[in-house]
Scaffold this motif. Structure first.
Motif, PDB file in Angstrom:
ATOM      1  N   MET A  31       0.852  -1.185   0.000  1.00 29.42           N
ATOM      2  CA  MET A  31       0.000   0.000   0.000  1.00 29.42           C
ATOM      3  C   MET A  31       0.892   1.239   0.000  1.00 29.42           C
ATOM      4  N   THR A  32       1.303   1.646  -1.185  1.00 28.00           N
ATOM      5  CA  THR A  32       2.172   2.797  -1.340  1.00 28.00           C
ATOM      6  C   THR A  32       1.356   4.092  -1.296  1.00 28.00           C
ATOM      7  N   ARG A  33       2.058   5.213  -1.297  1.00 30.06           N
ATOM      8  CA  ARG A  33       1.388   6.512  -1.271  1.00 30.06           C
ATOM      9  C   ARG A  33       0.585   6.740  -2.546  1.00 30.06           C
ATOM     10  N   HIS A  34       1.132   6.291  -3.675  1.00 31.50           N
ATOM     11  CA  HIS A  34       0.417   6.433  -4.940  1.00 31.50           C
ATOM     12  C   HIS A  34      -0.895   5.640  -4.911  1.00 31.50           C
ATOM     13  N   ALA A 230      -7.742  -1.976  -2.405  1.00 27.20           N
ATOM     14  CA  ALA A 230      -7.678  -2.277  -0.974  1.00 27.20           C
ATOM     15  C   ALA A 230      -7.029  -3.621  -0.679  1.00 27.20           C
ATOM     16  N   LEU A 231      -6.718  -4.421  -1.688  1.00 24.62           N
ATOM     17  CA  LEU A 231      -6.150  -5.754  -1.449  1.00 24.62           C
ATOM     18  C   LEU A 231      -4.817  -5.739  -0.699  1.00 24.62           C
ATOM     19  N   PRO A 232      -3.887  -4.787  -0.932  1.00 24.76           N
ATOM     20  CA  PRO A 232      -2.646  -4.811  -0.150  1.00 24.76           C
ATOM     21  C   PRO A 232      -2.863  -4.733   1.352  1.00 24.76           C
ATOM     22  N   TRP A 233      -3.953  -4.155   1.810  1.00 25.08           N
ATOM     23  CA  TRP A 233      -4.235  -4.132   3.245  1.00 25.08           C
ATOM     24  C   TRP A 233      -4.569  -5.530   3.773  1.00 25.08           C
ATOM     25  N   LEU A 234      -4.984  -6.418   2.886  1.00 28.99           N
ATOM     26  CA  LEU A 234      -5.337  -7.778   3.297  1.00 28.99           C
ATOM     27  C   LEU A 234      -4.182  -8.768   3.137  1.00 28.99           C
TER      28      LEU A 234
END
Length: 339
Positions: A31-34, A230-234
């Protein structure tokens, strides 16, 4: 000079189908800033579409203009083709195709992450899109009751669960997950563009067939994109689930072979400084053999088998013999008899 033959295209395809000998190092998106900025912009677009429909703005008038234009009557020659094309947005067929591909990747790369990420994306999509569908209760074009109305809050009418478009959101997630799980940046860019075009074409097909409003397609596209962003948060949850499944697999394999994995040994506490440490005595080889031999012998004097009395629970089975002498005792001389 002997040269090796150049591999053909078919040889390269079969080489790709071979299973990799060890698990490769996968590039897990973070989950990068971009990505956070893109997620915020998509969420703002999502809320703007909902607000525009709820307030019966110009977007609702555009929905009615597209519906009254009746594209399926304007271009009837492509109706048969688009009836099949819209299947690319249906949940069942597309999920089976993508799951088969990701299952092969799991087997080839010794990992469960592709299937787990796909399952997490579908679960998140069902929860978010389903909640908005049944919460807003918007009726579709075929069930519209008043011209110019936004057709909202019809919870108990037929066809009142079309906002946002499930076909469009499912196409974004199902085909976009291939780009999300791509192994190279170049493949990720090409697959992202392909999934965007495919999902928009599926959404516009539903407008052509008259099953969705135009705003349904826009909101469904934004809903699917929010799930992918939102997948990188999972990813930590997916990694923990993969580790747990591999642990259960090892336990099942060990139980099938009859080998139970032993628990980790508990480390002993170090002795205190004032506590004497026991010293192991060292014996000579002769003394060790003597101690081992003495430990294996029965206590007491050794007697011959013929001199032992068999004993049963009822007592001895051997009758007494008065003339039997102990071992090592010389018999007495018999008296001489005259003849």
């Amino acid at each position: 000079m002997r040269t090796e033959p150049k591999p053909t295209r078919l040889d390269r395809i079969f080489a790709r189908l071979d299973r990799e000998p060890q698990r490769p190092v996968l590039d897990v998106p973070r989950m990068t800033r971009h990505r956070v900025v893109l997620f915020g912009a998509t969420l703002a677009f999502y809320l703007t579409i909902v607000l525009a429909v709820v307030t019966t703005s110009w977007l609702v008038r555009l929905d009615w203009q597209a519906m009254l234009f009746r594209p399926y009557q304007q271009w009837p020659e492509i109706h048969a083709f688009l009836d099949y094309w819209v299947v690319l947005g249906q949940r069942g067929p597309t999920a089976v195709m993508v799951a088969a591909w990701l299952g092969w990747r799991c087997w080839r790369q010794h990992t469960l992450r592709p299937l787990l990420a796909f399952g997490a994306a579908l679960l998140l999509l069902n929860v978010t899109v389903g909640a908005v569908k049944y919460g807003l209760g918007r009726s579709g074009p075929h069930y519209a009751t008043e011209v110019g109305s936004n057709e909202m809050w019809h919870w108990f009418q037929a066809g009142s669960d079309i906002f946002p478009s499930g076909h469009t959101a499912n196409a974004v997630v199902t085909w976009g997950i291939l780009a999300y799980l791509a192994s190279t940046p170049r493949a990720r860019r090409w697959l992202s563009a392909l999934s965007a075009v495919l999902s928009l074409s599926v959404g516009l097909t539903t407008v052509y067939l008259g099953t969705h409003w135009l705003s349904d397609v826009l909101l469904g596209w934004a809903a699917g994109l929010l799930v992918l962003l939102a997948l990188p948060w999972l990813e930590p949850t997916i990694a923990a689930a993969e580790a747990w499944l591999f642990t259960q697999r090892d336990w099942l394999r060990a139980g099938r072979r009859g080998v139970v994995p032993l628990p980790q040994p508990t480390p002993l506490a170090p002795a205190a400084e004032d506590e004497p440490v026991p010293v192991r005595e060292t014996l000579s080889p002769a003394a060790a053999r003597t101690s081992r031999a003495s430990g294996l012998l029965a206590p007491g004097p050794h007697t011959a088998r013929s001199e032992r009395t068999p004993v049963t629970p009822a007592g001895s089975r051997r009758p007494p013999h008065s003339d039997r002498l102990p071992r090592g005792t010389a018999p007495a001389a018999r008296p001489a008899t005259g003849g």
